[in-house]
Design a protein around this motif. Sequence first.
Motif, PDB file in Angstrom:
ATOM      1  N   GLY A 189       0.808  -1.213   0.000  1.00 26.96           N
ATOM      2  CA  GLY A 189       0.000   0.000   0.000  1.00 26.96           C
ATOM      3  C   GLY A 189       0.837   1.257   0.000  1.00 26.96           C
ATOM      4  N   LEU A 190       1.792   1.335   0.919  1.00 27.76           N
ATOM      5  CA  LEU A 190       2.667   2.503   0.974  1.00 27.76           C
ATOM      6  C   LEU A 190       3.661   2.504  -0.178  1.00 27.76           C
ATOM      7  CD1 LEU A 190       3.337   2.676   4.809  1.00 27.76           C
ATOM      8  CD2 LEU A 190       2.019   4.300   3.444  1.00 27.76           C
ATOM      9  N   GLY A 191       4.027   1.309  -0.645  1.00 27.10           N
ATOM     10  CA  GLY A 191       4.893   1.252  -1.824  1.00 27.10           C
ATOM     11  C   GLY A 191       4.225   1.872  -3.038  1.00 27.10           C
ATOM     12  N   LEU A 192       2.921   1.664  -3.181  1.00 31.20           N
ATOM     13  CA  LEU A 192       2.182   2.293  -4.278  1.00 31.20           C
ATOM     14  C   LEU A 192       2.193   3.810  -4.146  1.00 31.20           C
ATOM     15  CD1 LEU A 192       0.332   2.117  -6.757  1.00 31.20           C
ATOM     16  CD2 LEU A 192      -1.614   1.854  -5.181  1.00 31.20           C
ATOM     17  N   VAL A 193       2.015   4.317  -2.935  1.00 32.91           N
ATOM     18  CA  VAL A 193       2.064   5.766  -2.717  1.00 32.91           C
ATOM     19  C   VAL A 193       3.438   6.309  -3.089  1.00 32.91           C
ATOM     20  CG1 VAL A 193       1.921   7.593  -0.983  1.00 32.91           C
ATOM     21  CG2 VAL A 193       0.308   5.692  -0.911  1.00 32.91           C
ATOM     22  N   ALA A 194       4.496   5.616  -2.663  1.00 30.81           N
ATOM     23  CA  ALA A 194       5.854   6.066  -2.991  1.00 30.81           C
ATOM     24  C   ALA A 194       6.080   6.050  -4.496  1.00 30.81           C
ATOM     25  CB  ALA A 194       6.877   5.174  -2.292  1.00 30.81           C
ATOM     26  N   LEU A 195       5.644   4.998  -5.165  1.00 33.58           N
ATOM     27  CA  LEU A 195       5.816   4.901  -6.616  1.00 33.58           C
ATOM     28  C   LEU A 195       5.067   6.012  -7.331  1.00 33.58           C
ATOM     29  CD1 LEU A 195       6.874   3.309  -9.064  1.00 33.58           C
ATOM     30  CD2 LEU A 195       4.788   1.915  -8.937  1.00 33.58           C
ATOM     31  N   PHE A 196       3.822   6.255  -6.937  1.00 35.44           N
ATOM     32  CA  PHE A 196       3.038   7.323  -7.554  1.00 35.44           C
ATOM     33  C   PHE A 196       3.683   8.686  -7.308  1.00 35.44           C
ATOM     34  CE2 PHE A 196      -0.240  10.615  -7.058  1.00 35.44           C
ATOM     35  CZ  PHE A 196      -0.776  10.614  -8.333  1.00 35.44           C
ATOM     36  N   SER A 197       4.175   8.910  -6.094  1.00 38.72           N
ATOM     37  CA  SER A 197       4.780  10.208  -5.766  1.00 38.72           C
ATOM     38  C   SER A 197       6.046  10.448  -6.579  1.00 38.72           C
ATOM     39  CB  SER A 197       5.092  10.264  -4.268  1.00 38.72           C
ATOM     40  OG  SER A 197       3.924  10.128  -3.487  1.00 38.72           O
ATOM     41  N   ILE A 198       6.897   9.434  -6.669  1.00 40.37           N
ATOM     42  CA  ILE A 198       8.137   9.591  -7.434  1.00 40.37           C
ATOM     43  C   ILE A 198       7.837   9.778  -8.914  1.00 40.37           C
ATOM     44  CG2 ILE A 198      10.245   8.407  -8.152  1.00 40.37           C
ATOM     45  CD1 ILE A 198      10.253   7.069  -5.377  1.00 40.37           C
ATOM     46  N   ALA A 199       6.917   8.967  -9.449  1.00 39.63           N
ATOM     47  CA  ALA A 199       6.573   9.092 -10.865  1.00 39.63           C
ATOM     48  C   ALA A 199       5.985  10.460 -11.162  1.00 39.63           C
ATOM     49  CB  ALA A 199       5.591   7.990 -11.254  1.00 39.63           C
ATOM     50  N   SER A 200       5.141  10.961 -10.273  1.00 43.89           N
ATOM     51  CA  SER A 200       4.543  12.281 -10.492  1.00 43.89           C
ATOM     52  C   SER A 200       5.600  13.368 -10.466  1.00 43.89           C
ATOM     53  CB  SER A 200       3.484  12.557  -9.425  1.00 43.89           C
ATOM     54  OG  SER A 200       2.431  11.631  -9.510  1.00 43.89           O
ATOM     55  N   ALA A 201       6.540  13.270  -9.519  1.00 44.30           N
ATOM     56  CA  ALA A 201       7.596  14.282  -9.431  1.00 44.30           C
ATOM     57  C   ALA A 201       8.455  14.283 -10.688  1.00 44.30           C
ATOM     58  CB  ALA A 201       8.459  14.024  -8.199  1.00 44.30           C
ATOM     59  N   LEU A 202       8.682  13.110 -11.252  1.00 52.17           N
ATOM     60  CA  LEU A 202       9.552  13.017 -12.419  1.00 52.17           C
ATOM     61  C   LEU A 202       8.831  13.304 -13.732  1.00 52.17           C
ATOM     62  CD1 LEU A 202      11.621   9.826 -11.504  1.00 52.17           C
ATOM     63  CD2 LEU A 202      12.288  12.231 -11.254  1.00 52.17           C
ATOM     64  N   ILE A 203       7.536  13.036 -13.777  1.00 50.39           N
ATOM     65  CA  ILE A 203       6.806  13.152 -15.046  1.00 50.39           C
ATOM     66  C   ILE A 203       6.007  14.439 -15.128  1.00 50.39           C
ATOM     67  CG2 ILE A 203       4.998  12.119 -16.474  1.00 50.39           C
ATOM     68  CD1 ILE A 203       5.867   9.395 -15.380  1.00 50.39           C
ATOM     69  N   PHE A 204       5.179  14.715 -14.112  1.00 45.63           N
ATOM     70  CA  PHE A 204       4.236  15.823 -14.229  1.00 45.63           C
ATOM     71  C   PHE A 204       4.844  17.167 -13.867  1.00 45.63           C
ATOM     72  CE2 PHE A 204       1.340  12.185 -13.372  1.00 45.63           C
ATOM     73  CZ  PHE A 204       0.731  12.186 -14.616  1.00 45.63           C
ATOM     74  N   PHE A 205       5.770  17.178 -12.912  1.00 49.40           N
ATOM     75  CA  PHE A 205       6.225  18.462 -12.394  1.00 49.40           C
ATOM     76  C   PHE A 205       7.631  18.811 -12.835  1.00 49.40           C
ATOM     77  CE2 PHE A 205       3.137  17.297  -8.852  1.00 49.40           C
ATOM     78  CZ  PHE A 205       2.087  17.863  -9.547  1.00 49.40           C
ATOM     79  N   ARG A 206       8.036  18.295 -13.959  1.00 47.66           N
ATOM     80  CA  ARG A 206       9.261  18.768 -14.585  1.00 47.66           C
ATOM     81  C   ARG A 206       8.972  20.102 -15.272  1.00 47.66           C
ATOM     82  NH1 ARG A 206      11.101  14.167 -18.506  1.00 47.66           N
ATOM     83  NH2 ARG A 206       8.944  14.519 -19.160  1.00 47.66           N
ATOM     84  N   LYS A 207      10.041  20.736 -15.746  1.00 44.68           N
ATOM     85  CA  LYS A 207       9.856  22.021 -16.418  1.00 44.68           C
ATOM     86  C   LYS A 207       8.951  21.870 -17.623  1.00 44.68           C
ATOM     87  CE  LYS A 207      12.395  26.050 -18.032  1.00 44.68           C
ATOM     88  NZ  LYS A 207      13.722  26.648 -18.252  1.00 44.68           N
TER      89      LYS A 207
END
Length: 594
Positions: free
Chosen positions: A93-111
Motif C-alpha cells: 500500500g505505501l509502496g504504491l504511494v511512494a511509486l506514484f509520488s516519485i513518478a509524479s515528481a519526475l513526469i508531471f512536475f518537470r519544467k
Amino acid sequence: MPNSPQLDWPSGRTNDEALVSLPSNIAQTRPNTPLAEAAFSHAPRLLLLGLAVISLAGVAFALWLRGVPAGIPDPRLWFNAFFVLFARNEPLGLGLVALFSIASALIFFRKRSLGAVASFDRILNSRWFLPVLLVGVFLICAVGTQIVCHNYALTADENLADFQAKIFLHGTLQARVPDQWLPLLRNLKPTFVAYHPATQSWNSQYLPVFAAMRAIFQSVGLQALLNPLIAAVSVLALYGTARNIWPEKDENALIAAALLGSSSQVLIMAMTSYAMPAHLALNTVWLWLYSRPNERKFYLAPIVGIFAIGLHQPIVHALFATPFLVRLPLQRKWRPTIVFALIYLVGCAIWFSWSRMFQGEGGGGVASIFRLLNPRMAIIQPMNLLLIIGWASLATPLLATLGARRFFRLPPILQDAALSFLLTFGFYYFFYLDQAHGWGYRYVHGSLCCLILVAVAGWDQLVKCVGERTAKSFLGVGLAASLLIQLPLRSMEAESFIRPYARTAAVMHAVPADMVLFDPFDGWYSADLLRNDPYLEERPLVAVRLGLNPEAVAVLRTAGKLQVIDRPAMTRLGLHTARFNDFENDPFALGRGL
C-alpha cells in the motif's frame, strides 16, 4: 488564475458571513523574481519526494514488523491485530504511494510537463460527473459488502449495531436474558454488550442512533445497503459544502467529491458495518449546513450534531465540531453561539442520561482508555499517519500538504477544517489502545471531509505553482490510479483478512447442534466470533470454554447437543493457530497488558 472569490450572498453581507468568506488579500500570487519563482514551482516536486521518503520508511518498518512477534498472528496475542495488519498490508500500500509520488515528481512536475489529460478535463466538467460518481460510490460499496466483506460484521463494534437493532425491532430498549442461561452468561455475552443485573437484561454499550439506522434497514432486510448509501450521501454533502465555500468554482466542488469518492478508506469502510461511515456522513451534512451562515438551514446544524453525537461514541463529533463552534464566540456571533449552545446542551444531557442508564457495569466509555502520558503512541501515531497517507486517494496527500502550508492565508472555515482534523488526530495521542481492526485509520474517519477541503485549497495552490494543465494531469492520473490500482489492492487485502473469520462464523452458526463451544486462545483474534442474538433464541448458541465454573458446567449438561470447534478445526477454516517460540522476546512487548 484569478484570486479565490468572495462568497456571493443573495442579500448583502451579514455578520455571520465572515465564518466562510474569503479575505480579499489571501490570494498568493506567483513570485516575480526568477529564484523565488523557481522555488515556488518546484515545491510540489519536493513535497512529493518527501512523501515518497516517508512512505518508503513505512514500507521498511512494516517489513521489519513482519519478523517480530508484535507483527505475527500468534493466538496468545489477542491485541496485536493493528500491527499484524500494518505488517501485512502496508508494504504494498505505501509502496504504491511512494511509486506514484516519485513518478509524479519526475513526469508531471518537470519544467516540461506532459500537459493536460483532455479526456479527464471533459469528464470533470460533464454535467453527468457528479451523478455518475454518486452512483458509482454506492455500487462499489454495495458490491464490496458482499465480495470483499462477505456481508459479515467482522468486529464486535460492527456486530453490536445489529445486536441492538434486533432489540429495537422487538419494540424494546433492552433484551431480557432468560433465567436458564444466567449461570453461563459470561460465556455467552458478546464483546461490548452491557449487562444490567438489576433488570437481568443487556444491550449495546454504545449510543443508539447508528443501531436505530441499522434497525430501519434491517426491518426490510436491506441493512447491507446502509453504509453504501451514506457513503454516497457523504460525497454529495461534501460537494455541497465545497460549492458554498467556492461558489464561483464548481470545479473545486467536483474535485472535493472526487477525492472523497476515490478514497480507499472511505469506500472499504462503507463496505463494513462500522458506525464510522455514518459519522462521516452526518459530520459532512453538518458542515454543509454550517457553511451557509446567512440561511435558516444554518441553525439545523446543531440538530444534526445531536444525532451525530448519539451515533455510537460522542467523542467523534465533539472533536470534529469543536474548532467550528469555538469560532462563533471568537467572532462575536452571539446569536448562533447561544442557539448552538442551547441545542447541544439539551442533546448532551439526553445522551448522558442514556449512557447512565444503559452503559452497564464496567463500561467506562472513552475515559476508560484515556491516558495523559502514553509512550506507546510515539510508535502508534506515526503508523496511523502512514495509514492516512496510504489509504487516501493518491493525489490527496500532496494537495492536503499544499493546503496546510497556507494555513494562515486560508479563510476561517478552512482553518477550522484543518484544526478539526488535527484535533481529531492529536487527541488519540492520549488513547491507551490502537484501533485494532480497521481499514485506513478509522479513528479520523469522521473528519476526512475536513482533510479533503484542505486538499482542495491545496489544489488552488497547485494550479498556481505548475499551471492548470499540469495540475489536471496529476489529478486525473491520481484519481484513475486510486480506483483502478489502489482500490483493488486494498480490497484484496481486506478480503483476505475477513474471509477466514466469515467462513468460521458461518460454520459455527450452521452446525446442527444446540450450542457451539470454542476457545479464543486456539485461534488468533477469534474472540469476536462470540456472538448470539440478544434473546438467545437462535440455535446454535455460541459460547467460549474459558472460565467455566460448576454452575456453568451444570447448564451445559442440560443444554442439548454440544459441538466443540477446536484448534485443528480452526486451522482447517483458515484461522491462525500456530504459536511461536520467540513469543517472550517481543521487542515491543505489545501483546500483553493492553
